[in-house]
Scaffold this active site. Structure first.
Site, PDB file in Angstrom:
ATOM      1  N   GLY A   1       0.821  -1.200   0.000  1.00 10.17           N
ATOM      2  CA  GLY A   1       0.000   0.000   0.000  1.00 10.17           C
ATOM      3  C   GLY A   1       0.853   1.246   0.000  1.00 10.17           C
ATOM      4  O   GLY A   1       2.054   1.193  -0.276  1.00 10.17           O
ATOM      5  N   ASN A   2       0.247   2.391   0.290  1.00  8.16           N
ATOM      6  CA  ASN A   2       1.003   3.635   0.394  1.00  8.16           C
ATOM      7  C   ASN A   2       0.368   4.515   1.471  1.00  8.16           C
ATOM      8  O   ASN A   2      -0.615   4.134   2.091  1.00  8.16           O
ATOM      9  CB  ASN A   2       1.066   4.355  -0.961  1.00  8.16           C
ATOM     10  CG  ASN A   2      -0.305   4.665  -1.523  1.00  8.16           C
ATOM     11  OD1 ASN A   2      -1.087   5.403  -0.926  1.00  8.16           O
ATOM     12  ND2 ASN A   2      -0.621   4.084  -2.685  1.00  8.16           N
TER      13      ASN A   2
END
Length: 246
Positions: free
Chosen positions: A55-56
């Site tokens: 993810g980020n």
């Protein structure tokens, strides 16, 4: 016989019907009444196994603020939102919740055809695990290698199929921001690109503040000062409205 003691036609409408009438009457007078807007926002999560993901740090705050601002001006707004702890405040915003880049692609593309403006703020993963495990990967070896596959380019795809839509993209860079943003603007057939950088003085991700610039397809650059994302949303909506003649 009426509550007043008189006899004749008369009855109070149901409160919810009165509210709907008032809301409808107010919306018609707003500047973006009749305009349909699509916004996507937040990160995407790409599964490694049922527990882990790639993810980020995107919070989705800017996209959500834009959706709220468009809706407050009378636009019909669809928000495609990745995993985020934040939600729009305006109840008229139609929220489509997604998790992966593929889900973000499908929901965004499916909502695009009939809109007048599309603003793509989402931080979509560029790569995803090629073969996610259906069971939790056990910790055994000192190293774990993952084979990654490119995800679909949502912005590029919309740039290819757009007709009447004003298409706005976002570019987050750590260096040479203007140069890379102009490349993105031209390559993906955008009407404008919103440029922001992330560094120690302007973390962007997760913060309530940011500093952005807008570059349109005529290479006109408009810079906005460091301010809250709510204020940035107002600036950007003003800029887009001016661009589309609203």
């Amino acid at each position: 016989e009426l509550a007043s003691g008189l006899t004749g036609e008369g009855r109070m409408a149901e409160p919810e019907n009165i509210m709907r009438f008032i809301e409808s009457d107010l919306l018609v007078s707003l500047p973006l009444s009749g305009i349909e807007v699509l916004v996507n926002a937040g990160p995407t999560y790409e599964a490694i196994d049922p527990v882990r993901f790639i993810g980020n740090r995107s919070s989705g705050k800017t996209g959500i603020a834009l959706a709220d601002e468009f809706a407050s001006r009378g636009a019909t707004v669809t928000l495609v939102l990745g995993p985020s702890s934040h939600q729009p405040k305006n109840k008229s915003v139609n929220v489509i919740h997604v998790e992966s880049a593929q889900e973000m692609f499908d929901a965004t593309v499916n909502s695009f055809a009939n809109v007048d403006v599309a603003v793509l703020t989402a931080a979509v993963a560029d790569y995803k695990p090629s073969h996610p495990s259906h069971e939790k990967i056990k910790k055994s070896d000192e190293e774990l290698s993952l084979k990654l596959t490119k995800t679909k380019d949502i912005l590029g795809h919309l740039g290819q199929i757009k007709s009447k839509q004003c298409l706005v993209g976002f570019a987050l860079e750590t260096n040479n921001a203007t140069e890379y943003a102009i490349q993105k603007l031209n390559k993906k057939n955008l009407d404008m690109v919103v440029v922001n950088t992330t560094n120690a003085s302007n973390p962007a991700f997760g913060s309530d503040y940011n500093e952005v610039s807008v570059i349109d397809k005529h290479n006109k650059i408009t810079k906005f000062e460091f301010k809250s994302k709510l204020e940035i949303a107002k600036d950007l909506v003003n800029h887009i409205c001016s661009y589309i003649g609203k």
